[in-house]
Design a protein around this motif. Structure first.
Motif, short mmCIF file in Angstrom:
data_model
loop_
_atom_site.label_atom_id
_atom_site.label_comp_id
_atom_site.label_asym_id
_atom_site.label_seq_id
_atom_site.Cartn_x
_atom_site.Cartn_y
_atom_site.Cartn_z
N LEU A 132 0.81 -1.22 0.00
CA LEU A 132 0.00 0.00 0.00
C LEU A 132 0.84 1.27 0.00
CD1 LEU A 132 -2.96 -1.03 2.30
CD2 LEU A 132 -3.01 -0.60 -0.16
N PRO A 133 1.78 1.42 0.96
CA PRO A 133 2.55 2.67 0.95
C PRO A 133 3.39 2.84 -0.31
CG PRO A 133 3.40 1.11 2.58
CD PRO A 133 2.09 0.58 2.12
N LEU A 134 3.72 1.76 -1.01
CA LEU A 134 4.50 1.91 -2.23
C LEU A 134 3.59 2.26 -3.41
CD1 LEU A 134 7.10 -0.96 -1.88
CD2 LEU A 134 7.37 1.48 -1.43
N TRP A 135 2.39 1.68 -3.41
CA TRP A 135 1.46 2.00 -4.50
C TRP A 135 0.88 3.40 -4.34
CZ3 TRP A 135 -1.28 -3.43 -4.35
CH2 TRP A 135 -0.48 -4.35 -5.09
N PHE A 136 0.61 3.78 -3.09
CA PHE A 136 0.04 5.12 -2.83
C PHE A 136 1.06 5.92 -2.06
CE2 PHE A 136 -3.39 1.97 -2.89
CZ PHE A 136 -4.09 2.42 -3.99
N SER A 185 0.17 9.24 -0.31
CA SER A 185 -1.07 9.21 0.45
C SER A 185 -0.93 9.95 1.78
CB SER A 185 -1.45 7.75 0.73
OG SER A 185 -2.43 7.71 1.73
N VAL A 186 -2.03 10.56 2.19
CA VAL A 186 -2.06 11.16 3.53
C VAL A 186 -3.23 10.58 4.32
CG1 VAL A 186 -0.87 13.31 3.01
CG2 VAL A 186 -3.31 13.13 2.56
N PRO A 188 -5.22 8.68 6.89
CA PRO A 188 -4.87 8.17 8.22
C PRO A 188 -5.19 6.68 8.39
CG PRO A 188 -6.83 9.55 8.33
CD PRO A 188 -6.29 9.69 6.94
N MET A 189 -5.97 6.12 7.48
CA MET A 189 -6.27 4.70 7.59
C MET A 189 -5.14 3.82 7.03
SD MET A 189 -8.83 4.24 9.29
CE MET A 189 -9.09 2.49 9.03
N MET A 190 -4.11 4.49 6.53
CA MET A 190 -3.01 3.76 5.91
C MET A 190 -2.44 2.69 6.83
SD MET A 190 -0.95 3.27 3.41
CE MET A 190 -0.41 4.47 2.22
N LEU A 191 -2.00 3.08 8.03
CA LEU A 191 -1.34 2.13 8.93
C LEU A 191 -2.20 0.93 9.28
CD1 LEU A 191 0.90 3.92 11.55
CD2 LEU A 191 1.47 1.98 10.10
N PRO A 192 -3.47 1.19 9.73
CA PRO A 192 -4.31 0.02 10.06
C PRO A 192 -4.49 -0.92 8.86
CG PRO A 192 -5.35 2.05 10.78
CD PRO A 192 -4.12 2.44 10.07
N THR A 193 -4.65 -0.34 7.69
CA THR A 193 -4.84 -1.18 6.50
C THR A 193 -3.57 -1.98 6.21
OG1 THR A 193 -5.87 0.84 5.69
CG2 THR A 193 -6.02 -1.09 4.29
N MET A 194 -2.42 -1.32 6.34
CA MET A 194 -1.15 -2.02 6.14
C MET A 194 -1.04 -3.20 7.10
SD MET A 194 1.41 1.20 5.91
CE MET A 194 2.91 0.30 6.32
N ALA A 195 -1.39 -2.95 8.36
CA ALA A 195 -1.28 -3.99 9.37
C ALA A 195 -2.16 -5.18 9.00
CB ALA A 195 -1.67 -3.45 10.74
N GLN A 233 4.88 9.51 5.32
CA GLN A 233 4.79 9.69 6.77
C GLN A 233 3.61 8.94 7.40
OE1 GLN A 233 7.49 11.03 8.08
NE2 GLN A 233 6.65 10.26 10.00
N VAL A 234 2.46 8.92 6.69
CA VAL A 234 1.29 8.26 7.27
C VAL A 234 1.49 6.75 7.42
CG1 VAL A 234 -0.56 9.84 6.63
CG2 VAL A 234 0.25 8.15 4.97
N ALA A 235 2.49 6.22 6.75
CA ALA A 235 2.71 4.78 6.82
C ALA A 235 3.72 4.43 7.89
CB ALA A 235 3.18 4.26 5.47
#
Lengths: 285, 363, 359
Positions: B107-111, B114-115, B117-124, B188-190
């Motif tokens: 996710l952080p590489l594709w987006f 991105s800013v 805030p759901m990034m981290l939970p989705t990554m997890a 940063q959001v990741a």
């Protein structure tokens, strides 16, 4: 072309020898019902000091019998210690072991220099395999080892010492792994550096399963694995590009497939796989 | 037939303080081994003990390093222990961790800008699914083909490493990274928020502590956890009571895989900040040691992970300050578990000389 | 003990300038971390020679501390941090993989100067140093083209990173220029450190006819040993390995960081260190070819020396146009030279090389 074929044969044999040596030890250990996962560390240790340290570690692992955890612990310990002991020898070179061309046979074109011009250990490995096959099949010791691996309870009932047998099996396994490590350091690479076993210990574990605990298939498997590594280099050198990561993974993938196919047919598996492999055995008398 | 001059028999009714004895012996042995090994490298014993066991706790920064190291060990060990109690031997945590790191990086590489805030939970979530999926391969092969999970998870470790190498030098390589085999840096959001506003410890340790609580509740208080344990201790009884072995295999491997996957995400989203060739310094294997050192008990594992992290950090600091080789670190990990298993032998089992028994037999 | 404790806390808390008063008399601590153990040859050994040069140049004003065999990864950060906490004012990061953590630490510790090997990011107190090894390999490639009788040159390479790709291309260009019939066989080992496999790779290319083998970024004399045993020539990276293969070594591409380290430490001591990108080539003496084999005739050596002089003066350039890649696409036009950023991001093979880069 000729020299390439010679190298294909000799390189395969040279790459297969340490795998075969360590795998024969592991086969004995597994036939006795113990799954030894410390090969990598033991090979590393063997590469530095041979088998001296196995004495110290061998004893812990039988009694409680948690083989997974102990194997990994001893493996890590082995890797660490090899780094420590080997520190002063880092990057040093030793003279290569003397090659012994076999008379007459080594005169055959291509096959001669490919297969019959090696150091003694290279010839010794398949001879040992024949001995191992005979021992497991036709001797009393072989029978005891198999009985202990198959059904420790029955073996115990008819008066064999399960712990003693396993203890000795692990010692032999450790010795063979050490020998294999020493082979890499002193015969094939002729130098020592930290981390030089580079994952071959895991290949050995794979190889034994791949061979379905049979000595004949173990020899063929070791040669196949050796051939795969050498063929990859030659293919690259010829300018054909292949994803190297895929090639590196092939032995592992092949092993998973082999385990699955063999285990699927329960009877076939029972013919070869030691029934008590990896299970704890407590003697109470 | 030759016999060993002694026999080993289980002690009946192991309870109370004796359970603590084995880890204690192991810790003491490791400390002694540390002093011996360090002395052999020319470091005074007092300095050795200081460097290895006191210095890591001597400042907020160092403590934060210990917590950073402890988090992945704790998360993975808790996940593994649940399976180990059910006698499902997942030794593929290292590979599952790598898959988690890969899954968490997508996710952080594709987006990358991105800013959200759901990034981290989705990554997890993504990382846990990847780790679980990798472990599920072993579960499938075990339940469908009866393939030994020890060997399958072991092989999957090596394959996962090659997969990671392939991805970081090919599809996931940073297009602006001069072709070095590593991904772009995460946005940063990741990145995991840091814990004290300084040092590198991040919220992963909090998640690890929550995981410990969850593991404790699962094992000690939930019906599923109970069934799993019974299945491990007394498979026949479990089968009689209608617990299915297949379910235990699936559950154990999936929990272990998810935990390792999560730890993988926390490595890339924490200290690394990108996907690279070296994601884990062997956390997956070290966590096996931690799980056993903690007696496969959620609370015990908490202490074991802490001790293990202290050894790691102390080792690194000793290396920097006292010139002790890295190999000492690795050796001490090995000593820790070997001596623990040795100690367990004497705590759980009685070793008696055969001669004595024969005499007793006469009586 | 207490003082030490305070120091650590202080260093940890944003690494405020430590007791500046005490610093005048005490020697300045210089920390170096290497990815591999210091052996008698190899990358770490060459870095360590740089350290020795620094000690010699500054005497009592500095003390140095080496931490070797630090794997690239999150743990390296802790080691560097510990060095800074122990009071190091100048840190040498000896491997690419230490980049991000090193940079972060540099931002937190403005009073400490860092130099970092092979990286591509700089800051005020964070410089990078890279060797233009490709220049030296160009010279060695010429020699290889001159001595090969089988017209086959083998290359055993570690990883396909730009630095190594540039070297492969330089060898090919030079050898082809000397001898248009030369074939190049490359084997990527995909490991920095697996001597047994490196040797198998060397034997593989030798069996395919190579009579000159290049060992690109192997830290041990693994390939040199094979070349000596098989009776072929070898060019290795890092140190002078002619002791390991007295007949075999055609030339050793040697890294020498002494003058750069001395200069950088000197600037740091004076307080005028500026993080820049140091690209040491033949001109600065950071790379050179040593231990040229006697097989090269005087006339051949003269040509090599002439090329070396031209490369040093800037008259010649290794990647001068016209230059086409494997697919025949023009990469550099006639009369131009490949600019630095493109050299250090090279991901294509020059015309005439077969095979593709490993993914």
């Amino acid at each position: 072309m000729g020299t390439t074929l010679v190298f294909l044969l000799s390189g395969t044999l040279l790459a297969a020898t340490p795998l075969l040596l360590a795998a024969m030890g592991e086969l004995i250990v597994e036939r006795a019902g113990i799954l030894n996962l410390s090969i990598e560390g033991m090979m590393a240790l063997g590469a530095v000091v041979g088998f001296a340290t196995i004495m110290a570690t061998g004893s812990h692992w039988l009694a409680l019998g948690n083989q997974v955890a102990t194997g990994i612990a001893v493996g890590i310990l082995g890797l660490g210690l090899s780094g420590l002991i080997g520190k002063p020898y880092e990057g040093m070179t030793v003279a290569p072991m003397k090659r012994i061309p076999i008379p007459v046979l080594s005169e055959i074109p291509i096959i001669g220099p490919g297969l019959f011009n090696h150091s003694a250990l290279v010839y010794l490995a398949p001879l040992l395999a024949v001995g191992l096959w005979w021992m497991l099949r036709s001797t009393r010791i072989g029978l005891i080892i198999r009985a202990v691996g198959e059904s420790p309870e029955s073996a115990h009932a008819i008066g064999y010492s399960v712990l003693m047998t396993r203890f000795l099996a692990v010692m032999v396994g450790g010795f063979m792994a050490g020998l294999a490590g020493a082979f890499i350091a002193t015969v094939s690479a002729t130098l020592w550096s930290d981390g030089m076993i580079a994952g071959r210990g895991w290949i050995v574990v794979a190889l034994v399963v791949f061979a379905t605990w049979r000595v004949d298939r173990l020899v063929i498997g070791a040669w196949l694995f050796g051939l795969a590594t050498i063929a990859e280099l030659l293919v690259q050198g010829a300018g054909i590009s292949v994803p190297s990561q895929l090639l590196t993974s092939i032995p592992y993938i092949a092993t998973i497939i082999a385990i699955s196919i063999l285990s699927m047919d329960g009877r076939k598996m029972r013919l070869n796989a030691p029934a008590s492999l990896g299970r704890t055995y407590n003697s109470t008398a | 037939m030759m016999r060993l001059p002694w026999i080993v028999e289980p002690r009946i009714g192991r309870t109370g303080p004796r359970a603590l004895l084995a880890p204690l012996i192991a810790v003491v042995t490791t400390v002694v081994a540390a002093v011996i090994l360090m002395s052999s490298q020319g470091v005074a014993p007092s300095r050795a003990i200081w460097q290895l066991y006191v210095a890591p706790l001597s400042s907020l920064y160092n403590l934060s390093e210990v917590l950073l190291k402890m988090a992945p060990l704790l998360i993975i060990a808790q996940g593994l222990a649940i399976g180990f109690r059910a006698k499902v031997w997942n030794i593929g945590a290292e590979g599952q961790l790598l898959l988690g790191a890969i899954g968490g990086s997508l996710l952080p590489l594709w987006f990358n800008d991105s800013v959200n805030p759901m990034m981290l939970p989705t990554m997890a979530m993504c990382g846990m699914l990847f780790g679980m999926g990798w472990a599920a391969l072993a579960a499938f092969l075990r339940t469908r083909f009866n393939a030994n999970e020890i060997l399958v998870t072991l092989m999957l470790n090596s394959i996962a490493l090659q997969l990671l190498y392939y991805l970081v030098s090919g599809p996931l390589r940073d297009p602006y990274g001069f072709n070095f085999p590593q991904s772009a840096l995460f946005p940063q959001v990741a990145m995991l928020p840091s814990l004290f506003g300084m040092g590198r410890a991040n919220v992963s340790i909090i998640v690890a502590l929550l995981a410990t609580v969850a593991a404790w509740i699962f094992v000690e208080r939930s019906m599923t956890g109970y069934k799993l344990q019974v299945g491990g201790v007394a498979p026949d009884a479990a089968r009689y009571a209608g617990f299915r072995e297949k379910r235990a295999v699936w559950l154990s491997l999936c929990i272990g895989g998810a935990a390792a996957g999560l730890a993988g995400v926390f490595e890339v989203a924490g200290p690394l900040g990108q996907l690279q060739r070296v994601v884990s310094p062997g956390y997956g294997f070290a966590a096996i040691i931690v799980a056993f050192l903690g007696g496969l008990n959620a609370i015990g594992i908490l202490f074991a992970a802490f001790f293990m992290a202290v050894i790691y950090v102390g080792g690194d600091m000793a290396q920097a300050s006292a010139g002790v080789p890295y190999a000492v670190n690795t050796s001490l990990q090995g000593v820790l578990l070997v001596s623990y298993i040795g100690a367990r032998l004497f705590v759980d089992y009685r070793v008696r000389w055969r001669r004595d028994i024969t005499q007793q037999g006469v009586n | 003990m207490k003082r030490r404790l305070t120091n650590w806390i202080a260093a940890a808390c944003m690494a405020l300038p430590l007791t500046g008063i005490a610093a005048t008399a005490e020697p300045v601590l210089i920390g170096l971390i290497y990815p591999t153990p210091v052996a008698d040859v190899g990358w770490a050994k060459q870095l360590d020679l740089g350290r020795e040069a620094v000690e010699e140049a500054f005497g009592d004003r500095v003390t140095t501390r080496v931490v070797e065999n630090i794997p690239e990864g999150p743990d390296a950060s802790r080691v560097v941090n510990q060095l800074v906490a122990d009071g190091a004012k100048f840190v040498v990061l000896g491997s690419f993989g230490y980049m991000n953590d090193g940079l972060r630490l540099a931002q937190r510790s403005p009073d400490v100067d860092f130099i970092h090997a092979s990286g591509f990011r700089q800051a005020e107190n964070f410089g990078t140093f890279t060797a233009r090894s490709y220049e030296a390999f160009y010279l060695a490639g010429m020699a290889a083209g001159m001595v090969t009788e089988s017209n086959t040159i083998g290359i055993v390479a570690a990883f396909a990173i730009p630095e190594v790709i540039a070297e492969v291309n330089a060898i090919t260009l030079a050898a082809r220029k000397e001898n248009p019939d030369v074939n190049i066989r490359i084997v990527w080992v995909n490991s920095w450190f697996d001597p047994a496999r490196e040797q198998e790779a060397a034997r593989a290319v030798i069996s395919q006819g190579a009579d000159v083998v290049f060992s690109l970024h192997q830290d041990t004399p693994s390939v040199v040993n094979v070349a000596q045993a098989e009776g072929v020539y070898v060019v290795n990276t890092g140190s002078d390995m002619s002791a390991h293969g007295p007949d075999a070594v055609l030339g050793s591409v040697v890294h020498d960081w002494s003058s750069y380290f001395v200069e950088a430490v000197g600037a740091s001591l004076e307080g005028n260190f500026e993080g820049h990108d140091e690209r040491g080539g033949l001109a600065s003496g950071a790379v050179s070819v040593q231990a040229w084999n006697d097989v090269l005739t005087e006339e051949q050596m003269a040509r090599i020396n002439e090329t070396e002089a031209a490369l040093i003066s800037g008259e010649a350039h290794v990647f001068a146009g016209p230059l086409k890649d494997q697919s025949g696409t023009e990469r550099v036009a006639e009369g131009e030279a490949l600019p630095d950023p493109e050299i250090f991001a090279m991901n294509w093979l020059v015309e005439g090389l077969t095979g593709s880069l490993p993914q």
